[in-house]
Design a protein around this motif. Sequence first.
Motif, PDB file in Angstrom:
ATOM      1  N   LYS A   1      47.070  24.831  -0.949  1.00 42.54           N
ATOM      2  CA  LYS A   1      46.363  25.205  -2.174  1.00 42.54           C
ATOM      3  C   LYS A   1      46.730  26.620  -2.614  1.00 42.54           C
ATOM      4  CE  LYS A   1      42.593  22.000  -1.313  1.00 42.54           C
ATOM      5  NZ  LYS A   1      41.132  21.773  -1.220  1.00 42.54           N
ATOM      6  N   PRO A   2      46.914  26.837  -3.907  1.00 41.65           N
ATOM      7  CA  PRO A   2      47.330  28.172  -4.384  1.00 41.65           C
ATOM      8  C   PRO A   2      46.255  29.239  -4.250  1.00 41.65           C
ATOM      9  CG  PRO A   2      46.928  26.681  -6.232  1.00 41.65           C
ATOM     10  CD  PRO A   2      46.878  25.856  -4.996  1.00 41.65           C
ATOM     11  N   ASP A   3      44.992  28.856  -4.370  1.00 45.39           N
ATOM     12  CA  ASP A   3      43.896  29.806  -4.171  1.00 45.39           C
ATOM     13  C   ASP A   3      43.773  30.035  -2.660  1.00 45.39           C
ATOM     14  OD1 ASP A   3      41.220  30.766  -3.527  1.00 45.39           O
ATOM     15  OD2 ASP A   3      40.687  30.387  -5.611  1.00 45.39           O
ATOM     16  N   LEU A   4      44.114  31.241  -2.219  1.00 46.04           N
ATOM     17  CA  LEU A   4      44.221  31.481  -0.787  1.00 46.04           C
ATOM     18  C   LEU A   4      42.885  31.362  -0.066  1.00 46.04           C
ATOM     19  CD1 LEU A   4      46.785  34.436  -0.676  1.00 46.04           C
ATOM     20  CD2 LEU A   4      47.193  31.964  -0.554  1.00 46.04           C
ATOM     21  N   ALA A   5      41.797  31.742  -0.718  1.00 48.84           N
ATOM     22  CA  ALA A   5      40.482  31.606  -0.088  1.00 48.84           C
ATOM     23  C   ALA A   5      40.116  30.138   0.066  1.00 48.84           C
ATOM     24  CB  ALA A   5      39.427  32.342  -0.904  1.00 48.84           C
ATOM     25  N   GLU A   6      40.310  29.364  -0.995  1.00 44.30           N
ATOM     26  CA  GLU A   6      40.008  27.936  -0.923  1.00 44.30           C
ATOM     27  C   GLU A   6      40.956  27.238   0.043  1.00 44.30           C
ATOM     28  OE1 GLU A   6      38.008  24.525  -1.278  1.00 44.30           O
ATOM     29  OE2 GLU A   6      37.394  26.476  -2.078  1.00 44.30           O
ATOM     30  N   ASN A   7      42.192  27.714   0.099  1.00 44.20           N
ATOM     31  CA  ASN A   7      43.152  27.156   1.046  1.00 44.20           C
ATOM     32  C   ASN A   7      42.643  27.317   2.472  1.00 44.20           C
ATOM     33  OD1 ASN A   7      46.118  26.231   1.569  1.00 44.20           O
ATOM     34  ND2 ASN A   7      45.840  28.005   2.903  1.00 44.20           N
ATOM     35  N   PHE A   8      42.129  28.507   2.781  1.00 47.05           N
ATOM     36  CA  PHE A   8      41.633  28.739   4.143  1.00 47.05           C
ATOM     37  C   PHE A   8      40.418  27.864   4.426  1.00 47.05           C
ATOM     38  CE2 PHE A   8      39.227  31.161   7.379  1.00 47.05           C
ATOM     39  CZ  PHE A   8      40.194  31.195   8.378  1.00 47.05           C
ATOM     40  N   ALA A   9      39.494  27.773   3.481  1.00 48.79           N
ATOM     41  CA  ALA A   9      38.315  26.932   3.679  1.00 48.79           C
ATOM     42  C   ALA A   9      38.705  25.466   3.873  1.00 48.79           C
ATOM     43  CB  ALA A   9      37.364  27.073   2.496  1.00 48.79           C
TER      44      ALA A   9
ATOM     45  N   TYR B   1      47.020  25.289  14.818  1.00 53.53           N
ATOM     46  CA  TYR B   1      48.307  25.976  14.944  1.00 53.53           C
ATOM     47  C   TYR B   1      48.180  27.487  14.801  1.00 53.53           C
ATOM     48  CZ  TYR B   1      53.315  26.854  14.294  1.00 53.53           C
ATOM     49  OH  TYR B   1      54.599  27.322  14.423  1.00 53.53           O
ATOM     50  N   ALA B   2      47.263  27.960  13.965  1.00 49.01           N
ATOM     51  CA  ALA B   2      47.093  29.406  13.822  1.00 49.01           C
ATOM     52  C   ALA B   2      46.729  30.043  15.158  1.00 49.01           C
ATOM     53  CB  ALA B   2      46.024  29.721  12.775  1.00 49.01           C
ATOM     54  N   GLU B   3      45.945  29.336  15.962  1.00 50.16           N
ATOM     55  CA  GLU B   3      45.607  29.882  17.276  1.00 50.16           C
ATOM     56  C   GLU B   3      46.838  29.936  18.176  1.00 50.16           C
ATOM     57  OE1 GLU B   3      43.046  29.203  21.346  1.00 50.16           O
ATOM     58  OE2 GLU B   3      42.900  27.695  19.760  1.00 50.16           O
ATOM     59  N   VAL B   4      47.662  28.916  18.095  1.00 49.76           N
ATOM     60  CA  VAL B   4      48.893  28.924  18.892  1.00 49.76           C
ATOM     61  C   VAL B   4      49.723  30.160  18.554  1.00 49.76           C
ATOM     62  CG1 VAL B   4      51.054  27.709  19.372  1.00 49.76           C
ATOM     63  CG2 VAL B   4      48.919  26.410  19.100  1.00 49.76           C
ATOM     64  N   LEU B   5      49.852  30.465  17.260  1.00 55.20           N
ATOM     65  CA  LEU B   5      50.627  31.634  16.840  1.00 55.20           C
ATOM     66  C   LEU B   5      50.000  32.934  17.338  1.00 55.20           C
ATOM     67  CD1 LEU B   5      51.574  30.665  13.164  1.00 55.20           C
ATOM     68  CD2 LEU B   5      53.116  30.798  15.134  1.00 55.20           C
ATOM     69  N   LEU B   6      48.686  33.065  17.183  1.00 60.35           N
ATOM     70  CA  LEU B   6      48.047  34.308  17.621  1.00 60.35           C
ATOM     71  C   LEU B   6      48.007  34.415  19.141  1.00 60.35           C
ATOM     72  CD1 LEU B   6      45.160  34.866  15.044  1.00 60.35           C
ATOM     73  CD2 LEU B   6      47.428  35.898  15.129  1.00 60.35           C
ATOM     74  N   ASN B   7      47.893  33.300  19.833  1.00 55.78           N
ATOM     75  CA  ASN B   7      47.977  33.341  21.290  1.00 55.78           C
ATOM     76  C   ASN B   7      49.379  33.762  21.737  1.00 55.78           C
ATOM     77  OD1 ASN B   7      45.335  32.515  21.475  1.00 55.78           O
ATOM     78  ND2 ASN B   7      45.793  30.420  22.088  1.00 55.78           N
ATOM     79  N   ALA B   8      50.389  33.220  21.058  1.00 55.85           N
ATOM     80  CA  ALA B   8      51.767  33.615  21.372  1.00 55.85           C
ATOM     81  C   ALA B   8      51.973  35.097  21.096  1.00 55.85           C
ATOM     82  CB  ALA B   8      52.747  32.779  20.556  1.00 55.85           C
ATOM     83  N   ALA B   9      51.412  35.568  19.977  1.00 53.52           N
ATOM     84  CA  ALA B   9      51.539  36.984  19.623  1.00 53.52           C
ATOM     85  C   ALA B   9      50.914  37.872  20.691  1.00 53.52           C
ATOM     86  CB  ALA B   9      50.889  37.239  18.265  1.00 53.52           C
ATOM     87  N   GLU B  10      49.723  37.502  21.135  1.00 54.02           N
ATOM     88  CA  GLU B  10      49.028  38.317  22.129  1.00 54.02           C
ATOM     89  C   GLU B  10      49.778  38.318  23.466  1.00 54.02           C
ATOM     90  OE1 GLU B  10      44.675  38.536  24.388  1.00 54.02           O
ATOM     91  OE2 GLU B  10      44.885  37.339  22.556  1.00 54.02           O
TER      92      GLU B  10
ATOM     93  N   VAL C   1      38.486  37.661  12.620  1.00 56.74           N
ATOM     94  CA  VAL C   1      38.403  37.184  11.234  1.00 56.74           C
ATOM     95  C   VAL C   1      39.031  35.803  11.068  1.00 56.74           C
ATOM     96  CG1 VAL C   1      38.271  39.504  10.266  1.00 56.74           C
ATOM     97  CG2 VAL C   1      40.514  38.446  10.557  1.00 56.74           C
ATOM     98  N   GLU C   2      40.044  35.482  11.846  1.00 52.63           N
ATOM     99  CA  GLU C   2      40.695  34.173  11.720  1.00 52.63           C
ATOM    100  C   GLU C   2      39.841  33.067  12.323  1.00 52.63           C
ATOM    101  OE1 GLU C   2      43.466  31.213  10.801  1.00 52.63           O
ATOM    102  OE2 GLU C   2      43.561  33.303  10.171  1.00 52.63           O
ATOM    103  N   PHE C   3      39.217  33.342  13.461  1.00 55.28           N
ATOM    104  CA  PHE C   3      38.503  32.290  14.188  1.00 55.28           C
ATOM    105  C   PHE C   3      36.986  32.442  14.128  1.00 55.28           C
ATOM    106  CE2 PHE C   3      42.531  32.834  16.789  1.00 55.28           C
ATOM    107  CZ  PHE C   3      43.201  31.827  16.110  1.00 55.28           C
ATOM    108  N   ALA C   4      36.488  33.178  13.166  1.00 57.61           N
ATOM    109  CA  ALA C   4      35.042  33.382  13.047  1.00 57.61           C
ATOM    110  C   ALA C   4      34.303  32.053  12.989  1.00 57.61           C
ATOM    111  CB  ALA C   4      34.743  34.191  11.788  1.00 57.61           C
ATOM    112  N   PHE C   5      33.208  31.961  13.726  1.00 61.12           N
ATOM    113  CA  PHE C   5      32.313  30.802  13.738  1.00 61.12           C
ATOM    114  C   PHE C   5      32.978  29.542  14.304  1.00 61.12           C
ATOM    115  CE2 PHE C   5      31.107  33.497  10.057  1.00 61.12           C
ATOM    116  CZ  PHE C   5      29.933  34.013  10.581  1.00 61.12           C
TER     117      PHE C   5
END
Length: 639
Positions: free
Chosen positions: A283-291, A479-488, A532-536
């Motif tokens: 989705k082009p709206d980045l906030a709605e894309n994340f939701a 997948y975002a967690e995989v990336l951030l876990n790899a980063a850490e 901020v990425e994994f809140a809640f």
Amino acid sequence: MKKIFQILSIAVLTLGWSCNDDDFLNRPPTGQLSEEQIWTDEGQVLSVLGDLYNRYVDQSTFKTIRVGDVDVPGWTTVGEFNEAFWSEAGRYNNFQNSGWGFGSWAHWDYAYIREMNLFIQKCTAAEKLSPAVRERYLAEARFLRASYYFELVKRMGGVPLILEPMVYDYSGDPSYLQHPRAKESEIYDFIIKEAEEIKDKLPATPGEKSRATQAAALAMEVRAALYAGSIAKYGTNTPAVSLPGGEVGIPATMANGYYTKALTAAKEIISGKAGTYALYTKKPDLAENFASIFYDKANNSEVIFVEDFKLQSGKVHYFTGWNQPRYGAEEEEGGRINPSLQFVEAFEKLDNTFAPIPTTNANGTPIYYNDQTDIFAGRDARLAGTVILPGTTFKSRKVDIWAGYQLGNGTIISGDDRGAQKTLPGKTVPEQVVGFDGPIDGFEFTAQTGFYLRKYLDPVLGSGQRGVNSEVWLVRYRYAEVLLNAAEAAFELGQAAEAAGYMNQVRARAGLVTPLKASELNFDRFVHERRVEFAFEGHLLYDMKRWRIAHLIQDGNAITAAEVSKDLGKATKRNTQPWGLWSYKIYDPGSANNGKWIFKQVKLSRVTGADRFQLGNYYSYIDDAIISNNPKLVRNPNQ
């Protein structure tokens, strides 16, 4: 996933009547399946496996859970640790105490482990199942067992590692059934080893979300190895949180080995070996894309493993009804999770800097905004994808969050009921002076902090209606967690450039398009990014625990107004009380500011306690009854 249902046989008991028909008395029951009938039928075995899936344990859940003798709605597990205020009168006490009991988050369900061990034993011997089906079922059961041991070790530390169904011999001596706790590292080693052994026996099918796949097993391995590495490294900061036998605590010398395993497993997913996964960018709206990550089930490339729900299936949930904006809701209720001002201010600006939500000028005078949303402009898109902000919409309706009018002389005109009306100076007709969504201090089911939760809410009309509910899935791995876990893991291994590459992918999706340099990465950055990425999503508690910073963040001291916006972006920023941000409309006819908006920090009157995370909270209390039944168990430290 189907459940196995057992139909109870009907016993006919007639006083004074007997039956001498041996054939009748020896007939097999017709209302239940025999062992042979179950383990020779793929569908029946899948039903048994489905029951094991349905008992998977999560830190955050949409379902009602049992805590002691009390049923607790699952939404309370989502908005914990002062990232939000709970706008429900019966739960204000959670913000009026001083922390958590040592038994908080405890789990010890060896009946579940026994049933998984029995499944593995019987499925292994089920020769009439096709080899391919049997291999997959066994791998799935081992995945579920490893997942539960992961849940146990996060909460309890090392636990008895039981991999075979134990049988009592009725000798009167149960001591052979009593097992000591394994070392904490040994449980993590088991989880990692199981993931490695089963990954190639599971399908590499990204379209499968609710059953174990190669990617799900690898994602579990990545997370477990990262946790173990963190405990080994950062446990040195809390030497009192350990036991001499290794049941709690992991030697620092093991840290790099675990980080290496985490990075290696993450790369298997990133490379596409386990199927093609990618960040959700539809989705082009980045906030709605994340939701949308959390409710769009159609070709969702990011989600790896979930608990799924389905309308009209008997498995649905009321999370949206509990938490959506109350005004205009299907049942005229909701609004329970109110994100805090401190959480909102955690989202950085698009230039990669941290800054408070600007409410006043340097001289202390208020900043006037033309629109309520202007104050949040230029921020990480995940903010509006996670939080419903004043002036925004949900289900095509603009939320009505505003605290009242402020007159030119500073006087506030508001009301003590939703949408209350009063007559403004110089007018003769009453008009609305406070939002139908609040905020009103102490008015439950409204946005008392000035914010509602957005993440996990279902935008489909009817999703907040009892009898309909929602089918939004609960995401366990993505997948975002995989990336951030790899980063850490890469960062901890001294590979900062590689770490930055992984982290910047996630940040760019949120509109933070200026890449962080390798030299800009530090511990604070990783803590912030995960927050901020994994809140809640159920990560916060275990992140704070594995990094050994929970007692610093939740230190038992109240938060002053001056401290709310202090230390933004710092890993150990204190967070013992949730604050709010209320918007007021200016009523000052003839003034250039008439009709504009100002904002004020607010501490809610129901927030009187300040949470303290004690060293004894890092590992949950093992119940006295468990110790009594098994004297070989040693207690956790600092309790």
